[in-house]
Write an enzyme that holds these catalytic residues in place. Structure first.
Site, PDB file in Angstrom:
ATOM      1  CG  ASP A   1      -2.010   9.931 -40.986  1.00 13.25           C
ATOM      2  OD1 ASP A   1      -1.824  10.159 -39.781  1.00 13.25           O
ATOM      3  OD2 ASP A   1      -2.859  10.535 -41.670  1.00 13.25           O
TER       4      ASP A   1
ATOM      5  CE1 TYR B   1       2.513  16.167 -45.830  1.00 13.06           C
ATOM      6  CE2 TYR B   1       1.957  18.497 -46.070  1.00 13.06           C
ATOM      7  CZ  TYR B   1       2.233  17.405 -45.267  1.00 13.06           C
ATOM      8  OH  TYR B   1       2.237  17.556 -43.902  1.00 13.06           O
TER       9      TYR B   1
ATOM     10  CG  ASP C   1      -6.910   7.713 -44.916  1.00 13.35           C
ATOM     11  OD1 ASP C   1      -7.853   6.897 -44.784  1.00 13.35           O
ATOM     12  OD2 ASP C   1      -6.107   7.957 -43.994  1.00 13.35           O
TER      13      ASP C   1
ATOM     14  NE  ARG D   1      -6.280  12.352 -42.868  1.00 12.29           N
ATOM     15  CZ  ARG D   1      -6.688  12.128 -41.627  1.00 12.29           C
ATOM     16  NH1 ARG D   1      -7.725  11.346 -41.410  1.00 12.29           N
ATOM     17  NH2 ARG D   1      -6.080  12.687 -40.608  1.00 12.29           N
TER      18      ARG D   1
END
Length: 288
Positions: free
Chosen positions: A37, A65, A79, A175
């Protein structure tokens, strides 16, 4: 120029932006193994030239991550980009270190996750975010994911944030994970920051910053296809067998099934697949 380039994506760039930039620099066909993203940063593997033929071996990689989870606020997109749709209190006990670690560790293992409504997953031929933008209700089926490791990195009590590192299977939506973690803590939350530090064997230390992309740095950092498959065993072909191999003829070898690096006169030719003792061409890099 053929191979894999690991780019460290900066915030604000789309994956398409970076593909277009590298395509312009190299003059080659360029693809990727999965987007990030615009708000996310970190590892974005790009396939260059005949490296695009390797995509089938790179699509199902696990990922790692680093995440910042903001507690007490729920956003429409899950987000930083979304609108605030709910606010909740964050009691002191929620941010207790032992409590945070216990909740994070409870997500270890295989589980079902409902993807976020703002995602590109298709339902009845339309992407979920298309339904979301029109305010339409749609049933989203849960998907199986696996959390291999999850570690607390930092607690910021003043800002009501926790930073953690997670290693997970392909298809995991961070998310959704953030929202689920917040819910299990007894509040709401959203993913404030996301940095991908690993895709399969590709790590951020191998990467080149978007801002540093130029022909010299691409050539310096590119991972050749030969090196990408460095752990495979080799098969050496003489001239006659090499021509048969190029022509698609299956060659007999008394070896185990699997992928092999193919050489002729010590020159790397490409990748072959051996099945039932028969070798066939798969990825050809140097066709004489």
């Amino acid at each position: 120029m053929n191979g894999i380039l690991i780019v460290n994506k900066s915030k604000g760039y789309t994956s398409h932006d970076i593909v277009a930039k590298v395509k312009k620099i190299t003059g080659e066909k360029v693809g990727h193994t999965g987007t990030l993203d615009p708000l996310a940063t970190g590892v974005l593997p790009l396939l260059i030239g005949k490296g695009t033929l390797c995509s089938k071996y790179l699509m199902n990689h696990d990922k790692t991550y680093k995440v910042v989870l903001k507690l007490g606020i729920k956003k429409s997109t899950g987000d930083e980009e979304g609108e605030i749709i709910q606010e909740d209190v964050v009691d002191e006990g929620i941010l207790d270190e032992n409590n945070v670690k216990t909740v994070l560790e409870s997500f270890l293992g295989e589980q079902e996750q409902i993807p976020p409504i703002y995602s590109a997953i298709k339902v009845n031929g339309k992407k979920l975010y298309e339904y979301a933008r029109k305010g339409q209700e749609v049933e989203v089926e849960p998907r199986k994911i696996t959390i291999y490791d999850i570690q607390l990195l930092k607690i910021n009590e003043e800002n009501r944030e926790i930073q953690f590192e997670v290693s997970c299977s392909k298809g995991t939506y961070i998310r959704s994970l953030c929202e689920d973690i917040a819910k299990r803590m007894g509040t709401v939350g959203y993913m404030k920051e996301l940095q991908r530090t690993r895709v399969g064997t590709f790590i951020i230390e191998q990467s080149v910053l978007v801002e540093d992309l130029n022909k010299e740095n691409v050539e310096k950092h590119i991972i050749t296809i030969e090196n990408l498959f460095k752990d495979l065993e080799n098969i050496e072909l003489n001239e006659r067998k090499l021509q048969l191999f190029f022509n698609g003829v299956k060659l007999s070898f008394d070896l185990e099934d699997g992928l092999y690096k193919i050489y002729s006169n010590q020159q790397f030719i490409g990748i072959g697949i051996l099945k039932d003792h028969l070798l066939k061409r798969d990825i050809i890099i140097n066709e004489k």
